[in-house]
Structure formats: C-alpha cells, structure tokens
Scaffold this motif. Structure first.
Motif, mmCIF file in Angstrom:
data_model
loop_
_atom_site.group_PDB
_atom_site.id
_atom_site.type_symbol
_atom_site.label_atom_id
_atom_site.label_comp_id
_atom_site.label_asym_id
_atom_site.label_seq_id
_atom_site.Cartn_x
_atom_site.Cartn_y
_atom_site.Cartn_z
ATOM 1 N N VAL A 1 32.535 17.383 76.942
ATOM 2 C CA VAL A 1 32.602 16.588 75.714
ATOM 3 C C VAL A 1 33.822 17.045 74.918
ATOM 4 O O VAL A 1 34.057 18.248 74.761
ATOM 5 C CB VAL A 1 31.316 16.744 74.878
ATOM 6 N N LYS A 2 34.591 16.109 74.417
ATOM 7 C CA LYS A 2 35.786 16.435 73.643
ATOM 8 C C LYS A 2 35.463 16.444 72.148
ATOM 9 O O LYS A 2 34.380 16.026 71.723
ATOM 10 C CB LYS A 2 36.905 15.443 73.965
ATOM 11 N N LEU A 3 36.431 16.906 71.360
ATOM 12 C CA LEU A 3 36.209 17.048 69.920
ATOM 13 C C LEU A 3 37.421 16.559 69.137
ATOM 14 O O LEU A 3 38.555 16.968 69.410
ATOM 15 C CB LEU A 3 35.936 18.516 69.566
ATOM 16 N N ILE A 4 37.178 15.700 68.160
ATOM 17 C CA ILE A 4 38.161 15.361 67.140
ATOM 18 C C ILE A 4 37.649 15.930 65.826
ATOM 19 O O ILE A 4 36.507 15.669 65.438
ATOM 20 C CB ILE A 4 38.363 13.841 67.018
ATOM 21 N N ALA A 5 38.460 16.713 65.157
ATOM 22 C CA ALA A 5 38.056 17.335 63.898
ATOM 23 C C ALA A 5 38.853 16.751 62.744
ATOM 24 O O ALA A 5 40.081 16.664 62.805
ATOM 25 C CB ALA A 5 38.272 18.848 63.964
ATOM 26 N N VAL A 6 38.119 16.358 61.713
ATOM 27 C CA VAL A 6 38.737 15.890 60.473
ATOM 28 C C VAL A 6 38.287 16.862 59.384
ATOM 29 O O VAL A 6 37.254 16.656 58.733
ATOM 30 C CB VAL A 6 38.315 14.447 60.137
ATOM 31 N N PRO A 7 39.019 17.966 59.217
ATOM 32 C CA PRO A 7 38.558 19.002 58.290
ATOM 33 C C PRO A 7 38.692 18.572 56.836
ATOM 34 O O PRO A 7 39.686 17.958 56.447
ATOM 35 C CB PRO A 7 39.484 20.179 58.604
ATOM 36 N N ILE B 1 32.878 14.145 70.305
ATOM 37 C CA ILE B 1 32.338 14.372 68.962
ATOM 38 C C ILE B 1 33.464 14.148 67.964
ATOM 39 O O ILE B 1 34.589 14.595 68.174
ATOM 40 C CB ILE B 1 31.805 15.803 68.800
ATOM 41 N N VAL B 2 33.138 13.469 66.874
ATOM 42 C CA VAL B 2 34.044 13.412 65.726
ATOM 43 C C VAL B 2 33.325 14.094 64.574
ATOM 44 O O VAL B 2 32.240 13.664 64.171
ATOM 45 C CB VAL B 2 34.409 11.969 65.337
ATOM 46 N N THR B 3 33.893 15.184 64.084
ATOM 47 C CA THR B 3 33.288 15.888 62.957
ATOM 48 C C THR B 3 34.142 15.720 61.709
ATOM 49 O O THR B 3 35.365 15.843 61.762
ATOM 50 C CB THR B 3 33.060 17.383 63.270
#
Length: 404
Positions: free
Chosen positions: A146-152, A97-99
């Motif tokens: 599932v992995k996560l990349i966060a762009v806050p 996931i890219v949020t």
C-alpha cells in the motif's frame, strides 16, 4: 520557490516526491494517478473533518476512487489505532492511503502499511506488532504494498521519514517500526490549507523541526554539506514561525516553514543521527502525554546546555544564526550577545512563540514520571548517538532537572 514545483524528496529516495505550494484538491487526485493507484483510503484530522469542508471537498474530488475513511488518530499513534487501521486497509482492499493531518496520523499510516503486508488478519495483535519493532533484524517484515500520500498540516516532518513511532499501551514505550519505503510516495505541501491549523499546534510542531536542524548540526557525524542545509532550514524556520505567529494569514510564511522542514530532514536521510532531545522527547511524549512539538520546546534548550562542554563550536554557530534572524526579540528579553549561549536563545525563542519551556508547564514533575522517562530513554536508539555520552539513568535525570 515562487510557484508549484515537484521534486524528488532526497537524492537517495527515488520514487518519493515532494510537491511545494500545491492546491491539495488538485494535487491529491493527480498524485494518486501518478502512483498508478485506484483505491484510496483516507485518514484525516478530526477537526478538519468536523469543523471545515476541507475533507468533504476532497471526498468529492476523489469520487469513486474513495473506498474508505478513518477520522482521528490518537496522540503518539497508539497500537490500538494502528491495528484498527490495518484491519480497515484489509477490509477496503485499498492500494493507497491519503492522510491529511499531523505526525501521529502519518506514523500510524506508515506502521499500518508495514503490518498490512507482514502479517495475516487472524494473527494481528499487540504481540504481532511487537515482532516488527526494529525490523532490520526482523525477517517477518515485508515490502509495503500500500502506498502513502501525506498532506501534512503540522511541521513535525514524519512524512519524510522511513521510521514510524508507535506507542505500546502497557509500557507507554514509544517503539520504532522501520522500512526504507515507509516514507510517503508523495508529500503534498499546501500552505493555504495549513492556515487552518491551530496556531499553537503549528508553532510547537515547527519547534520539532528546529530540533531536527539543531541536533543534526550538533551530531559528531555531521559534514559541512549537511550542516549548510540544516543551517538553511533553521533560518527558514526561525523566520517563518515568527511570521506565522504575527499573521495567521501569511501564506508565504507557512510555505517558508514547510521548505525549512524539508531541509531539516536532509541530515536524517544522510544517516546523521539525532541526540538526547529527540530520545528523551519520545518518552516524555509517551509517558507524560506531551505533544510532539512541546517535547522539543522543553528538552532542546536543556540538552544544548548539557552538551555544551563537547560541542561549543557548533553551538556558537547556532547562536549566531538566532541572533541574525531574531536578534531584536532576544534583546527585548534582556539577553546579551556576549553571554547568551545557544541553550539560552532557544529557550527565549520558545517563549517568544508563547510555548512551554519547562516540565512544570506540562504537568510532568512527579518522581515516578521522571524515573520512567529516564529509564525508557536509555533504550532509545538516539540516546546512544548524543554528542556527549549518556549511559546512565542519572545522566538523563540531570537533563530533566534542567527542564523542571
């Protein structure tokens, strides 16, 4: 930091990184590749998707790796959004996931990651979600695949935490879902991107991380080393938020705030618990529908007043930091160094930022609201670790009364 850098998030988080001063369009594809992933599911801010070309440009950069997209997550990550997102992950067969968005987006993604591997599609409902609450005692919870990349795009710091707070639609109780690997695989910090965030949201979310610094410092378990990191984070945030308030295009000010947020979470990763401001804030948010950052604006100064009899020494240190960084603002507000305490200074600082300092300003004054907030707060993990003991609803109400 004068240029882009990539470091491990914290000493105890191998495999989890943070990238400072990044360009999101280049950094996201790079980090997807670094994670060994090929199927990207986007979870993105409604405003960025509809009012800018930020997300469209990202979709182009991801190309064939993009397998799905969700626009929008409700405030405080309601169960319905979390379960819908989980179904979308199953359907898309995403591996990462890219949020791009604030803390509600990040929390919903983290919760969905855990539910995705801990249950089956045919069995997914609110009861299934409830079964994963407080997962250290829950054998059903499995390692997220599932992995996560966060762009806050805000400063609430959810991306660094292994805890996801999600809201029960029936009880309005904000519940924690936890797993050591729920924190983002990589946090990408693009200060130029964040200049698009509405100023009020940016500043109020920054107060959430000011809250992290201060409650970390005030914890009886805080060590000198952890206190020093929190002090550094607090200084960066106090100055950076003022710079951003004064100049929305001050990219360096935005970057300094992001660095301060990272430092604000050091205490949490060293197992230093927060206190009543965070505990009450969880339920002021879910019951009163108050934004994350606003809960800290309203509760932190009141909790400092309540706790002052037991931690006056560290509060004096906090007050000194505020005077050193922003003394002119406090003098202009009529405060005096020999009489204003940490609670007074936090409240004055919030006012300088143009943010709410009372429950009345967010329309949470009804007796039934205050009573439910107080009752729910007593079940919160962090009410038990407040520096001054809180064991009754009446004590929570005492703090709420200060904020009216």
């Amino acid at each position: 930091m004068t240029s882009e850098s990539r470091v491990q998030q914290f000493a105890n988080t191998p495999g989890h990184f943070v990238k400072f001063k990044a360009d999101y369009l280049k950094a996201i594809p790079d980090e997807v590749d670094a994670a060994g992933c090929q199927r990207v599911f986007l979870v993105v801010s409604t405003s960025l998707d509809s009012k800018t070309d930020v997300i469209q440009r990202l979709e182009t950069a991801l190309g064939k790796r993009l397998v799905g997209k969700r626009v929008g997550i409700g405030a405080h990550s309601p169960y319905s959004d979390v379960t819908d997102l989980t179904r979308q992950l199953w359907k898309s067969n995403a591996d990462i996931i890219v949020t791009v968005g604030g803390s509600s987006y990040t929390d919903a993604c983290k919760a969905a990651m855990l539910i995705h591997t801990s249950t089956e599609p045919a069995k997914l409902n609110n009861a299934t979600v409830d079964s994963l609450i407080d997962i250290p005692a829950c054998p059903a919870a499995r390692h997220p695949t599932v992995k996560l990349i966060a762009v806050p795009t805000t400063l609430s710091a959810a991306e660094y935490s292994p805890i996801a707070g999600i809201t029960d639609p029936v009880t309005h109780h904000k519940n924690p879902i936890t797993h050591p690997d729920l924190a983002a695989t990589c946090v990408i910090l693009d200060p130029a991107l964040c200049t698009l965030t509405p100023p009020r949201l940016w500043l109020s979310s920054g107060m959430r991380s000011v809250d992290h610094c201060i409650e970390g410092m005030c914890s009886p378990r805080c060590t000198p080393e952890i206190e020093k990191v929190a002090e550094d984070g607090l200084r960066l945030l106090i100055r950076g938020l003022l710079d951003c308030r004064n100049n929305r295009d001050d990219v360096e000010g935005y970057s300094q705030c992001q660095l301060g947020v990272w430092k604000s979470m050091y205490a949490a990763h060293e197992k230093i618990p927060f206190g009543a401001s965070h505990a009450i804030g969880h339920h002021l948010g879910s019951v009163g529908h108050v934004a994350h950052g606003d809960t800290s604006c309203i509760m932190l100064h009141s909790v400092l007043k309540y706790n002052k009899p037991v931690n006056g020494r560290v509060q004096a240190k906090i007050a000194k930091i505020f005077w050193e960084v922003s003394g002119g603002d406090f003098e202009a507000a009529g405060l005096k160094r020999d009489t204003a305490d940490a609670g007074d200074l936090v409240k004055a600082y919030v006012k300088v930022l143009g943010l709410p300092t009372s429950l009345g300003e967010v329309d949470v004054t009804k007796e039934e609201q205050l009573d439910q907030i107080a009752s729910n707060t007593l079940t919160d993990l962090w009410i038990k670790t407040n520096p001054r003991e809180i064991s009754s609803k009446e004590q929570v109400r005492e703090i709420l009364e200060i904020s009216l």
